[in-house]
Design an enzyme around this catalytic site. Structure first.
Site, mmCIF file in Angstrom:
data_model
loop_
_atom_site.group_PDB
_atom_site.id
_atom_site.type_symbol
_atom_site.label_atom_id
_atom_site.label_comp_id
_atom_site.label_asym_id
_atom_site.label_seq_id
_atom_site.Cartn_x
_atom_site.Cartn_y
_atom_site.Cartn_z
ATOM 1 N N HIS A 51 11.351 51.123 28.421
ATOM 2 C CA HIS A 51 10.685 50.372 29.481
ATOM 3 C C HIS A 51 10.140 49.065 28.915
ATOM 4 O O HIS A 51 9.746 49.006 27.760
ATOM 5 C CB HIS A 51 9.569 51.234 30.071
ATOM 6 N N HIS A 63 4.921 44.632 34.843
ATOM 7 C CA HIS A 63 6.191 45.331 34.588
ATOM 8 C C HIS A 63 6.832 45.744 35.891
ATOM 9 O O HIS A 63 6.173 45.961 36.897
ATOM 10 C CB HIS A 63 6.001 46.533 33.651
ATOM 11 N N CYS A 152 14.131 47.066 34.842
ATOM 12 C CA CYS A 152 12.958 46.504 34.176
ATOM 13 C C CYS A 152 13.329 45.546 33.059
ATOM 14 O O CYS A 152 12.602 44.601 32.752
ATOM 15 C CB CYS A 152 12.073 47.622 33.636
#
Ligand SMILES: *[C@@H]1O[C@H](CO)[C@@H](O)[C@H](O)[C@H]1NC(C)=O
Length: 222
Positions: A51, A63, A152
């Protein structure tokens, strides 16, 4: 949407215990946020994939994260809580995601944080830190998520380098192509189909599996 909602509620309830354990892990290791600068690219290994987020300063990280919860709850306080792994995985499947700001702790979710790691694999130099953070902040809010085309990693690549190429997607495509195109896998799948037909003798299993798998794969890949 109803079956999805029902399934989600069930799944989130069933995995709460696992998520509690993950949270405990987080408490042990505190993060030293004094080493982070505004615009740094933070990277954490989480569940099945890595991530990414952009550090904004003052213990805040922007994010882009999949999250199933907004589909069946409009409670802002509940949604603002850290995104657990079950919420994340279901969000990937449902393709519901948003760019949000969390604390470093909530963002990392117990995992170790790597800083600016992507600089080594990106052929372009990053924008100045403040520019990176401003690009990250501009995109706050809900966005469509696609595992392959907009995830992401694309988000942070866009913010930091101005390109939305994803190294993970590239690797994934290469791996898939290798598996799909290999002679061994073609032979094995043929063998599998043959044994299913021989052993079950009926159309039921070998008829249902492909009809479910093919649309699911297309949905996930789009
Ligand atoms: C990350 O990159 C930025 C430049 O964008 C730099 O100012 C910062 O010192 C780097 N951080 C680390 C930990 O290397």
């Amino acid at each position: 949407m109803f079956p999805l909602r029902f399934f989600s509620l069930f799944f989130v309830a069933a995995t709460t215990d696992y998520d509690e354990k993950e949270k405990e892990k987080k408490k042990e290791g505190a993060y030293d946020i004094s080493v982070f600068k505004r615009g740094d690219l933070l990277e954490v290994p989480r569940t099945l994939f890595t991530h990414f987020g952009i550090y904004l300063g003052n213990n805040r990280v922007a994010h882009f994260i999949p999250d199933i919860l907004p589909i069946f709850s409009s409670n802002k306080a509940t949604i603002a809580q850290m995104v657990s792994n079950s919420r994340l995985i279901l969000g990937v499947i449902a393709k519901v995601a948003s760019v949000r700001i969390d604390t470093v702790e909530d963002f990392a979710y117990g995992a170790e944080i790597l800083v600016n790691h992507t600089d080594e694999v990106c052929s372009r130099p990053p924008f100045p830190g403040d520019e990176v953070a401003r690009r990250a902040e501009k995109l706050l809010g809900p966005m469509t998520y696609s595992l392959l085309w907009y995830n992401c990693e694309h988000y942070v690549m866009y913010c930091r380098y101005g390109t939305s190429m994803s190294f993970q997607t590239y690797q994934f495509c290469k791996t898939v192509r290798k598996i799909v195109c290999s002679k061994t896998s073609a032979f094995l799948s043929a063998l599998l189909c043959l044994s299913i037909m021989l052993y079950f003798g009926s159309l039921s299993l070998h008829g249902i599996l492909p009809t479910l798998l093919i649309p699911f794969t297309i949905w996930m890949a789009s």
